[in-house]
Scaffold this motif. Structure first.
Motif, PDB file in Angstrom:
ATOM      1  N   GLY A  43      50.897  19.176  23.311  1.00 19.28           N
ATOM      2  CA  GLY A  43      49.893  19.879  22.306  1.00 19.28           C
ATOM      3  C   GLY A  43      48.508  19.785  22.831  1.00 19.28           C
ATOM      4  N   GLU A  44      48.289  19.125  23.994  1.00 20.48           N
ATOM      5  CA  GLU A  44      46.912  19.014  24.458  1.00 20.48           C
ATOM      6  C   GLU A  44      46.271  20.571  24.799  1.00 20.48           C
ATOM      7  OE1 GLU A  44      43.997  16.640  27.685  1.00 20.48           O
ATOM      8  OE2 GLU A  44      46.085  15.832  27.235  1.00 20.48           O
ATOM      9  N   ARG A  45      45.198  20.769  24.688  1.00 19.30           N
ATOM     10  CA  ARG A  45      44.464  21.872  25.108  1.00 19.30           C
ATOM     11  C   ARG A  45      44.098  22.160  26.524  1.00 19.30           C
ATOM     12  NH1 ARG A  45      39.390  24.954  22.168  1.00 19.30           N
ATOM     13  NH2 ARG A  45      39.610  26.944  23.029  1.00 19.30           N
ATOM     14  N   ILE A  46      44.392  23.224  27.000  1.00 19.78           N
ATOM     15  CA  ILE A  46      43.888  23.358  28.357  1.00 19.78           C
ATOM     16  C   ILE A  46      42.748  24.222  28.524  1.00 19.78           C
ATOM     17  CG2 ILE A  46      44.584  24.474  30.509  1.00 19.78           C
ATOM     18  CD1 ILE A  46      46.460  22.548  30.000  1.00 19.78           C
ATOM     19  N   ILE A  47      41.623  23.335  29.079  1.00 23.66           N
ATOM     20  CA  ILE A  47      40.440  24.113  29.013  1.00 23.66           C
ATOM     21  C   ILE A  47      40.177  24.306  30.440  1.00 23.66           C
ATOM     22  CG2 ILE A  47      37.887  23.522  28.783  1.00 23.66           C
ATOM     23  CD1 ILE A  47      38.624  21.105  26.957  1.00 23.66           C
ATOM     24  N   GLU A  48      39.863  25.781  30.360  1.00 22.93           N
ATOM     25  CA  GLU A  48      39.856  26.655  31.709  1.00 22.93           C
ATOM     26  C   GLU A  48      38.643  25.938  32.541  1.00 22.93           C
ATOM     27  OE1 GLU A  48      40.084  30.733  31.627  1.00 22.93           O
ATOM     28  OE2 GLU A  48      41.855  30.699  30.338  1.00 22.93           O
ATOM     29  N   THR A  49      37.423  25.960  31.970  1.00 15.17           N
ATOM     30  CA  THR A  49      36.420  25.602  32.914  1.00 15.17           C
ATOM     31  C   THR A  49      36.402  24.214  33.596  1.00 15.17           C
ATOM     32  OG1 THR A  49      35.340  24.552  30.830  1.00 15.17           O
ATOM     33  CG2 THR A  49      34.631  27.031  31.569  1.00 15.17           C
ATOM     34  N   GLU A  50      37.013  23.146  32.870  1.00 10.59           N
ATOM     35  CA  GLU A  50      37.302  21.907  33.380  1.00 10.59           C
ATOM     36  C   GLU A  50      38.407  22.119  34.498  1.00 10.59           C
ATOM     37  OE1 GLU A  50      38.078  18.936  30.546  1.00 10.59           O
ATOM     38  OE2 GLU A  50      36.445  19.263  29.315  1.00 10.59           O
ATOM     39  N   LEU A  51      39.658  22.474  34.412  1.00 13.33           N
ATOM     40  CA  LEU A  51      40.422  22.632  35.221  1.00 13.33           C
ATOM     41  C   LEU A  51      40.097  23.380  36.541  1.00 13.33           C
ATOM     42  CD1 LEU A  51      43.855  22.925  33.491  1.00 13.33           C
ATOM     43  CD2 LEU A  51      43.251  21.117  34.782  1.00 13.33           C
ATOM     44  N   ALA A  52      39.585  24.401  36.372  1.00  8.45           N
ATOM     45  CA  ALA A  52      38.878  25.279  37.527  1.00  8.45           C
ATOM     46  C   ALA A  52      37.835  24.614  38.410  1.00  8.45           C
ATOM     47  CB  ALA A  52      38.239  26.472  36.992  1.00  8.45           C
ATOM     48  N   SER A  53      37.128  23.624  37.780  1.00 11.91           N
ATOM     49  CA  SER A  53      36.357  22.700  38.620  1.00 11.91           C
ATOM     50  C   SER A  53      36.824  21.657  39.101  1.00 11.91           C
ATOM     51  CB  SER A  53      35.234  22.383  37.398  1.00 11.91           C
ATOM     52  OG  SER A  53      34.314  21.182  38.204  1.00 11.91           O
ATOM     53  N   LEU A  54      37.924  20.962  38.427  1.00 11.45           N
ATOM     54  CA  LEU A  54      38.607  19.891  39.150  1.00 11.45           C
ATOM     55  C   LEU A  54      39.363  20.451  40.295  1.00 11.45           C
ATOM     56  CD1 LEU A  54      39.901  18.075  36.026  1.00 11.45           C
ATOM     57  CD2 LEU A  54      38.423  17.181  37.528  1.00 11.45           C
ATOM     58  N   LEU A  55      40.060  21.633  40.295  1.00 11.46           N
ATOM     59  CA  LEU A  55      40.771  22.127  41.089  1.00 11.46           C
ATOM     60  C   LEU A  55      40.057  23.009  42.371  1.00 11.46           C
ATOM     61  CD1 LEU A  55      43.949  23.593  39.133  1.00 11.46           C
ATOM     62  CD2 LEU A  55      43.834  21.485  40.489  1.00 11.46           C
ATOM     63  N   ASN A  56      38.859  23.125  42.126  1.00 16.74           N
ATOM     64  CA  ASN A  56      37.881  23.798  42.934  1.00 16.74           C
ATOM     65  C   ASN A  56      38.184  25.323  43.307  1.00 16.74           C
ATOM     66  OD1 ASN A  56      35.558  23.854  44.584  1.00 16.74           O
ATOM     67  ND2 ASN A  56      36.741  23.018  46.512  1.00 16.74           N
ATOM     68  N   MET A  57      38.637  25.856  42.234  1.00 21.36           N
ATOM     69  CA  MET A  57      38.872  27.240  42.361  1.00 21.36           C
ATOM     70  C   MET A  57      38.234  28.100  41.439  1.00 21.36           C
ATOM     71  SD  MET A  57      42.916  27.620  40.908  1.00 21.36           S
ATOM     72  CE  MET A  57      43.422  26.514  42.279  1.00 21.36           C
ATOM     73  N   SER A  58      38.221  29.418  41.388  1.00 23.41           N
ATOM     74  CA  SER A  58      37.652  30.316  40.446  1.00 23.41           C
ATOM     75  C   SER A  58      38.655  30.403  39.065  1.00 23.41           C
ATOM     76  CB  SER A  58      37.600  31.800  40.840  1.00 23.41           C
ATOM     77  OG  SER A  58      38.703  32.398  41.099  1.00 23.41           O
ATOM     78  N   ARG A  59      38.274  31.055  38.181  1.00 17.48           N
ATOM     79  CA  ARG A  59      39.072  31.078  36.717  1.00 17.48           C
ATOM     80  C   ARG A  59      40.224  31.946  36.978  1.00 17.48           C
ATOM     81  NH1 ARG A  59      35.127  30.305  32.002  1.00 17.48           N
ATOM     82  NH2 ARG A  59      36.969  30.325  30.682  1.00 17.48           N
ATOM     83  N   VAL A  60      39.958  33.013  38.001  1.00 20.46           N
ATOM     84  CA  VAL A  60      40.928  33.974  38.099  1.00 20.46           C
ATOM     85  C   VAL A  60      42.278  33.500  38.568  1.00 20.46           C
ATOM     86  CG1 VAL A  60      41.419  36.313  39.453  1.00 20.46           C
ATOM     87  CG2 VAL A  60      39.243  35.671  38.474  1.00 20.46           C
ATOM     88  N   PRO A  61      42.562  32.814  39.679  1.00 20.37           N
ATOM     89  CA  PRO A  61      43.713  32.211  39.900  1.00 20.37           C
ATOM     90  C   PRO A  61      44.367  31.441  39.076  1.00 20.37           C
ATOM     91  CG  PRO A  61      42.152  31.260  41.475  1.00 20.37           C
ATOM     92  CD  PRO A  61      41.678  32.494  40.704  1.00 20.37           C
ATOM     93  N   LEU A  62      43.346  30.611  38.282  1.00 17.14           N
ATOM     94  CA  LEU A  62      43.731  29.420  37.332  1.00 17.14           C
ATOM     95  C   LEU A  62      44.395  30.373  35.992  1.00 17.14           C
ATOM     96  CD1 LEU A  62      44.025  26.897  36.184  1.00 17.14           C
ATOM     97  CD2 LEU A  62      41.637  27.114  35.316  1.00 17.14           C
ATOM     98  N   ARG A  63      43.910  31.344  35.797  1.00 22.50           N
ATOM     99  CA  ARG A  63      44.361  32.136  34.544  1.00 22.50           C
ATOM    100  C   ARG A  63      45.573  32.624  34.936  1.00 22.50           C
ATOM    101  NH1 ARG A  63      38.789  35.175  32.499  1.00 22.50           N
ATOM    102  NH2 ARG A  63      38.064  33.603  31.530  1.00 22.50           N
TER     103      ARG A  63
END
Length: 234
Positions: A43-63
């Motif tokens: 149920g936890e929400r995935i926040i793209e900006t946080e994950l992209a920063s943590l994984l050191n990648m752009s939001r394109v591959p994350l999406r």
């Protein structure tokens, strides 16, 4: 979420997913590792900006990773609520286990024939068991789960059945999450190696009938220790 998500990042290799070369696949593996470890909760929400920063990648591959996991049912997307981690309750875990049993029974038929004819192909399974036992001695459950997944992936590969292997691979991330949710302790660690060695020895003998029974007991062992979990599938 940020604090919990950080614990998922170092576990990216834990899945050891086949052909996971792209950034999107690596991100998908990191998210799954986080779910398995409890860093990302149902149920936890995935926040793209946080994950992209943590994984050191752009939001394109994350999406792209989020789309992959949503297609696999590991994440769920809702209007006005964003993307969230799906619930892995007893009903769902039972469904995953039953699907896995069906696929691995099919794989074992051909794999047993090949292993009996050419025992040399068992070398990879032997090394995986050794790695599993070493990790179990240290109670390194992420590494144990990684080896466990690799062992069963290798059986599917040995079968030569490309359809079964493809379907099993599609289920692999779900299985890894189930591994993370199962209770594993020192007592369980002691039987990880022997359990898999028994499967290996039955493969070497080409004993399909016993393998068919053994794989079900092997996959459902921890579920059957919880009668409430078994009843949830009925």
């Amino acid at each position: 979420m940020l604090k919990r998500a950080q614990s998922a990042v170092p576990a990216i290799p834990a899945l050891s997913m086949a052909r996971a070369q792209s950034l999107a696949e690596q991100a998908a593996n990191a998210i799954v590792a986080g779910i398995s470890a409890g860093a990302l909760r149902p149920g936890e929400r995935i926040i793209e900006t946080e994950l992209a920063s943590l994984l050191n990648m752009s939001r394109v591959p994350l999406r792209e990773a989020l789309k992959i996991l949503e297609a696999q049912g590991i994440l769920e997307s809702f209007p006005h609520r964003g993307t969230r981690v799906a619930t892995f309750d007893d009903v769902r875990v039972n469904q995953i286990c039953l699907a896995r049993i069906a696929l691995e029974r099919l794989a074992l038929v051909d794999a047993a024939s090949i292993c009996k004819r050419d025992p040399a192909v068992l070398a990879r399974l032997d090394q995986i068991i050794i790695d599993m036992e070493r990790s179990a001695e240290r109670l390194e459950w992420i590494e144990v789960s990684k080896a466990d997944l690799s062992f069963h992936r290798e059986i599917c590969r040995l079968s030569g059945n490309a359809i079964v292997a493809t379907l099993w691979e599609a289920l692999a991330r779900h299985v890894f999450i189930v591994f993370g949710h199962e209770i594993r302790d020192e007592r369980d660690a002691k039987i990880m190696g022997p359990q898999h060695r028994r499967l290996r020895d039955l493969l070497a003998k080409g004993d399909v009938e016993k393998l068919q029974r053994e794989i079900e007991n092997h996959i459902l062992r921890l579920r059957r220790q919880r009668p409430d979990a078994v009843r949830a599938s009925r």
